[in-house]
Design an enzyme around this catalytic site. Structure first.
Site, mmCIF file in Angstrom:
data_model
loop_
_atom_site.group_PDB
_atom_site.id
_atom_site.type_symbol
_atom_site.label_atom_id
_atom_site.label_comp_id
_atom_site.label_asym_id
_atom_site.label_seq_id
_atom_site.Cartn_x
_atom_site.Cartn_y
_atom_site.Cartn_z
ATOM 1 N N ASP A 17 0.354 -71.765 102.112
ATOM 2 C CA ASP A 17 1.348 -72.700 102.631
ATOM 3 C C ASP A 17 1.083 -74.138 102.191
ATOM 4 O OD1 ASP A 17 3.685 -73.333 103.895
ATOM 5 O OD2 ASP A 17 2.823 -73.450 105.905
ATOM 6 N N HIS A 38 6.323 -74.104 102.712
ATOM 7 C CA HIS A 38 7.569 -73.683 103.369
ATOM 8 C C HIS A 38 8.564 -74.838 103.521
ATOM 9 C CE1 HIS A 38 5.343 -74.901 107.148
ATOM 10 N NE2 HIS A 38 6.534 -75.418 107.402
ATOM 11 N N SER A 59 5.884 -80.702 109.709
ATOM 12 C CA SER A 59 5.313 -79.844 108.670
ATOM 13 C C SER A 59 4.939 -80.626 107.430
ATOM 14 C CB SER A 59 6.308 -78.766 108.265
ATOM 15 O OG SER A 59 6.301 -77.713 109.164
#
Length: 306
Positions: free
Chosen positions: A163, A132, A256
């Protein structure tokens, strides 16, 4: 009230008052599970109120929300186990070992610039991050080493359901590859360290413990057209394919794709999500999630062999 207080009140004293020590004010907004997406410089986070929800913590596309079905369980974590008393607790030593293997990932999108994190896999510039983080990239992305050196990078491949994405830095050599650990050996209660670029603050180190393992995220579903996991997750089959390591190490937007490491400096997970108590709160409250590195290894191999 006691007998003396009652008599005093009857005699014209101050009327007695009552308190409810166990009463709690109702929560104004439903909790949301917000993965730490990359820090947006010009795009505000999009987190909606409603049922319990989850969103990625580092996506270039913003903070899309995936709702947890209120009628299902989020899974049961593996029970705690005893951690060895010989565990090294020197966070500074871990940071010194791992920082040079962590990069900042800058992504240009149609909405602006997003920032995530990544882990160096090879000396020639293969980088592990969240799918993402780079899903909405326009052209190449930029990775920045801990010493400030920059490289342009392309996306070798990505698995949006897991992911996980792998990047290739162009013209890179001599980079410091991270040591990948064994997430199957992770124990509840052991100390861990998270490293990344929350808010664009590169080389940020936080520490905590493993709060749970095998935390089931497969019940996540949503009517949102574009979930943080790159799916329209209207059914269980569209939900994230991994069970997560839960940690109370501080994880925020921009973390992230960065590593969660054990006290030997081995990467045991890739930070991917955080829980927020309300739709307007997107900072860490001590409930973060990482993709187990063993799951990531499988995706890496598939991307490299494709």
């Amino acid at each position: 009230m006691n007998e003396n207080e009652f008599r005093a009140s009857q005699a014209g004293g101050v009327p007695p008052t009552y308190s409810h020590p166990h009463y709690q004010q109702p929560v104004a907004a439903a909790p949301v599970l917000t993965p730490p997406r990359p820090k947006k410089k010009r795009v505000a986070a999009l987190v909606t109120a409603g049922t319990l929800a989850a969103a990625v913590i580092g996506g270039a596309s913003g903070a899309a929300v995936v709702a947890l079905d209120s009628g299902t369980s989020t899974g049961t974590a593996t029970s705690a186990t005893t951690v060895s008393s010989t565990t090294n607790t020197d966070v500074s030593a871990v940071a010194a070992k791992v920082l040079s293997s962590v990069v900042q990932v800058n992504v240009t999108t149609r909405q602006g610039e997003a920032i995530g994190s990544g882990v160096i896999l090879t000396a020639d510039g293969k980088i592990l991050t969240n799918a993402h983080v780079v899903s909405d990239a326009v052209g190449d992305v930029t990775i920045t080493l801990s010493d400030g050196t920059e490289y342009q990078a392309s996306v070798l491949g990505a698995d949006t359901k897991a992911d996980i994405a792998v990047l290739q830095a162009k013209g890179a050599s001599g980079l410091t590859a991270a040591t990948l650990g064994d997430s199957g050996k992770v124990q509840v209660g052991e100390q861990v360290v998270a490293i990344g670029s929350p808010g664009g603050l590169q080389n940020t180190v936080t520490s905590g413990i493993v709060s749970a393992v095998d935390r089931d995220l497969s019940d996540i579903s949503s009517g949102e057209p574009d979930t943080p996991f790159g799916q329209t997750a209207n059914t269980a089959s569209d939900s994230p394919s991994y069970t997560a390591i839960q940690t109370d190490a501080s994880i925020n937007q921009g973390n992230s794709g960065g590593p969660l490491v054990n006290m030997n400096g081995e990467v045991i997970g890739i930070n991917s999500a955080l829980y927020s108590p309300s739709a307007t709160s997107t900072g860490s409250v001590g409930i973060g999630f990482a993709i187990p590195i063993d799951d990531a290894k499988t995706i890496i191999a598939q991307i490299e062999n494709s």
